[in-house]
Design a protein around this motif. Structure first.
Motif, PDB file in Angstrom:
ATOM      1  N   PHE A 125       0.800  -1.226   0.000  1.00 48.59           N
ATOM      2  CA  PHE A 125       0.000   0.000   0.000  1.00 48.59           C
ATOM      3  C   PHE A 125       0.837   1.282   0.000  1.00 48.59           C
ATOM      4  N   ASP A 126       1.910   1.325   0.770  1.00 49.22           N
ATOM      5  CA  ASP A 126       2.735   2.536   0.806  1.00 49.22           C
ATOM      6  C   ASP A 126       3.385   2.797  -0.551  1.00 49.22           C
ATOM      7  N   GLU A 127       3.894   1.735  -1.168  1.00 44.07           N
ATOM      8  CA  GLU A 127       4.514   1.886  -2.489  1.00 44.07           C
ATOM      9  C   GLU A 127       3.469   2.291  -3.528  1.00 44.07           C
ATOM     10  N   ALA A 128       2.288   1.723  -3.405  1.00 46.67           N
ATOM     11  CA  ALA A 128       1.205   2.067  -4.329  1.00 46.67           C
ATOM     12  C   ALA A 128       0.846   3.544  -4.207  1.00 46.67           C
ATOM     13  N   ILE A 129       0.755   4.022  -2.994  1.00 43.62           N
ATOM     14  CA  ILE A 129       0.428   5.438  -2.761  1.00 43.62           C
ATOM     15  C   ILE A 129       1.481   6.349  -3.395  1.00 43.62           C
ATOM     16  N   ASP A 130       2.743   6.022  -3.198  1.00 44.23           N
ATOM     17  CA  ASP A 130       3.821   6.848  -3.763  1.00 44.23           C
ATOM     18  C   ASP A 130       3.723   6.903  -5.283  1.00 44.23           C
ATOM     19  N   TYR A 154      -5.248   3.928   1.501  1.00 36.92           N
ATOM     20  CA  TYR A 154      -5.280   4.439   2.882  1.00 36.92           C
ATOM     21  C   TYR A 154      -6.333   3.706   3.716  1.00 36.92           C
ATOM     22  N   MET A 155      -7.442   3.333   3.107  1.00 37.96           N
ATOM     23  CA  MET A 155      -8.448   2.561   3.838  1.00 37.96           C
ATOM     24  C   MET A 155      -7.899   1.198   4.230  1.00 37.96           C
ATOM     25  N   GLU A 162      -7.071  10.080   6.000  1.00 42.44           N
ATOM     26  CA  GLU A 162      -6.308  10.322   4.771  1.00 42.44           C
ATOM     27  C   GLU A 162      -7.112   9.886   3.542  1.00 42.44           C
ATOM     28  N   ALA A 163      -7.837   8.788   3.692  1.00 43.35           N
ATOM     29  CA  ALA A 163      -8.657   8.305   2.579  1.00 43.35           C
ATOM     30  C   ALA A 163      -9.726   9.331   2.207  1.00 43.35           C
ATOM     31  N   ILE A 164     -10.326   9.939   3.215  1.00 41.89           N
ATOM     32  CA  ILE A 164     -11.371  10.939   2.977  1.00 41.89           C
ATOM     33  C   ILE A 164     -10.875  12.041   2.062  1.00 41.89           C
ATOM     34  N   LYS A 186     -17.762   5.642  -1.459  1.00 42.79           N
ATOM     35  CA  LYS A 186     -16.530   5.350  -0.731  1.00 42.79           C
ATOM     36  C   LYS A 186     -16.244   6.439   0.299  1.00 42.79           C
ATOM     37  N   LEU A 187     -16.500   7.685  -0.078  1.00 40.59           N
ATOM     38  CA  LEU A 187     -16.285   8.795   0.836  1.00 40.59           C
ATOM     39  C   LEU A 187     -17.172   8.659   2.069  1.00 40.59           C
ATOM     40  N   GLY A 188     -18.436   8.352   1.853  1.00 39.00           N
ATOM     41  CA  GLY A 188     -19.353   8.192   2.979  1.00 39.00           C
ATOM     42  C   GLY A 188     -18.918   7.085   3.920  1.00 39.00           C
ATOM     43  N   ILE A 189     -18.495   5.967   3.369  1.00 38.52           N
ATOM     44  CA  ILE A 189     -18.041   4.840   4.192  1.00 38.52           C
ATOM     45  C   ILE A 189     -16.798   5.222   4.998  1.00 38.52           C
ATOM     46  N   ALA A 190     -15.864   5.940   4.352  1.00 39.37           N
ATOM     47  CA  ALA A 190     -14.661   6.389   5.062  1.00 39.37           C
ATOM     48  C   ALA A 190     -15.016   7.362   6.173  1.00 39.37           C
ATOM     49  N   GLN A 191     -15.982   8.235   5.913  1.00 42.26           N
ATOM     50  CA  GLN A 191     -16.417   9.197   6.942  1.00 42.26           C
ATOM     51  C   GLN A 191     -17.093   8.486   8.106  1.00 42.26           C
ATOM     52  N   GLU A 192     -17.838   7.457   7.822  1.00 42.10           N
ATOM     53  CA  GLU A 192     -18.419   6.669   8.910  1.00 42.10           C
ATOM     54  C   GLU A 192     -17.318   6.043   9.758  1.00 42.10           C
ATOM     55  N   LYS A 193     -16.323   5.481   9.106  1.00 41.19           N
ATOM     56  CA  LYS A 193     -15.229   4.829   9.827  1.00 41.19           C
ATOM     57  C   LYS A 193     -14.428   5.837  10.639  1.00 41.19           C
ATOM     58  N   ALA A 194     -14.372   7.067  10.153  1.00 40.00           N
ATOM     59  CA  ALA A 194     -13.634   8.123  10.859  1.00 40.00           C
ATOM     60  C   ALA A 194     -14.501   8.809  11.916  1.00 40.00           C
TER      61      ALA A 194
END
Length: 233
Positions: A125-130, A154-155, A162-164, A186-194
């Motif tokens: 995941f870190d390499e993918a993000i970069d 990030y999720m 960070e995902a948000i 996806k944004l809504g789900i990330a906001q719920e998790k946050a």
């Protein structure tokens, strides 16, 4: 000098040989005093133009070579041979090599995108993000897709805040009825998790209001209804 004389100065310069000679003399004096500076400035401009032309020639040559290499790597990517796609095989460069060795070319930029997707599938995941962060495009679909994939990474790392940020960028980039509802979900789900239920409700509501014909509407209504019951709205 009177206003009248001042107004006539331009005409005197055009019609009077003495005035013209005086201006030429001034120009010659200025050139003699600043000869080195003017020649240096002219040389710098010429060098800059030559350097730019050389750079474009170099980049065009690199682009051609990189595009051939990229076509082979993408073939492996589409065959789901991710390791071969990333690192190359049979003397062919992989996505990582193309991205690193052909900087400034369109092929290198696109290789970064494919490499990011491949690394994400491998759980790196870190390499993918970069890699995905180094990619940029004006394309309607691919740029937003890259932002969404960064959010996915990030999720997976359990970093919803960070995902948000990246899901928002994906949803707000040239919104369209096909993919924007997916990014908003996806944004809504990330906001719920946050632990941001009110923000999540807003994201789900946006799907319902702005994209009523999308496939995501059913789940958006369901999730929004459950959250509204929790927050007492």
């Amino acid at each position: 000098m009177s206003k009248k004389n001042s107004e006539g100065a331009g005409l005197d310069f055009i019609e009077s040989p003495e005035a013209l000679a005086g201006q030429i003399s001034k120009a010659e004096t200025f050139f003699r005093k600043n000869q080195k500076l003017l020649i240096g400035a002219g040389a710098a401009i010429v060098l800059a133009l030559v350097a730019f032309a050389g750079y474009r020639f170099y980049i065009d040559g690199q682009e051609s070579t990189a595009q051939v290499a990229l076509s082979n790597a993408v073939y492996d990517f589409e065959a789901d041979s991710l390791q071969r796609a990333l690192n190359g095989s049979g003397g062919n460069e992989g996505l990582l090599g193309i991205a690193d060795n052909y900087g400034g070319t369109d092929a290198a930029n696109l290789a970064s995108f494919y490499a990011g997707v491949s690394l994400l599938k491998q759980g790196k995941f870190d390499e993918a993000i970069d890699r995905l962060k180094s990619f940029s495009s004006s394309d309607l679909l691919v740029e937003a897709r890259a932002k969404s994939l960064i959010g996915d990474a990030y999720m997976e790392k359990n970093q919803p805040a960070e995902a948000i940020s990246f899901y928002k960028k994906a949803a707000d980039y040239k919104a369209n009825q096909f993919f924007t509802p997916i990014y908003l979900m996806k944004l809504g789900i990330a906001q719920e998790k946050a632990q941001q239920p009110k923000d999540a409700i807003s994201s789900y509501k946006r799907i319902i209001d702005e994209f009523p014909l999308s496939a995501e509407v059913v789940n958006a209504k369901k999730y929004m209804g459950m959250l509204e019951g929790q927050v007492g709205e």
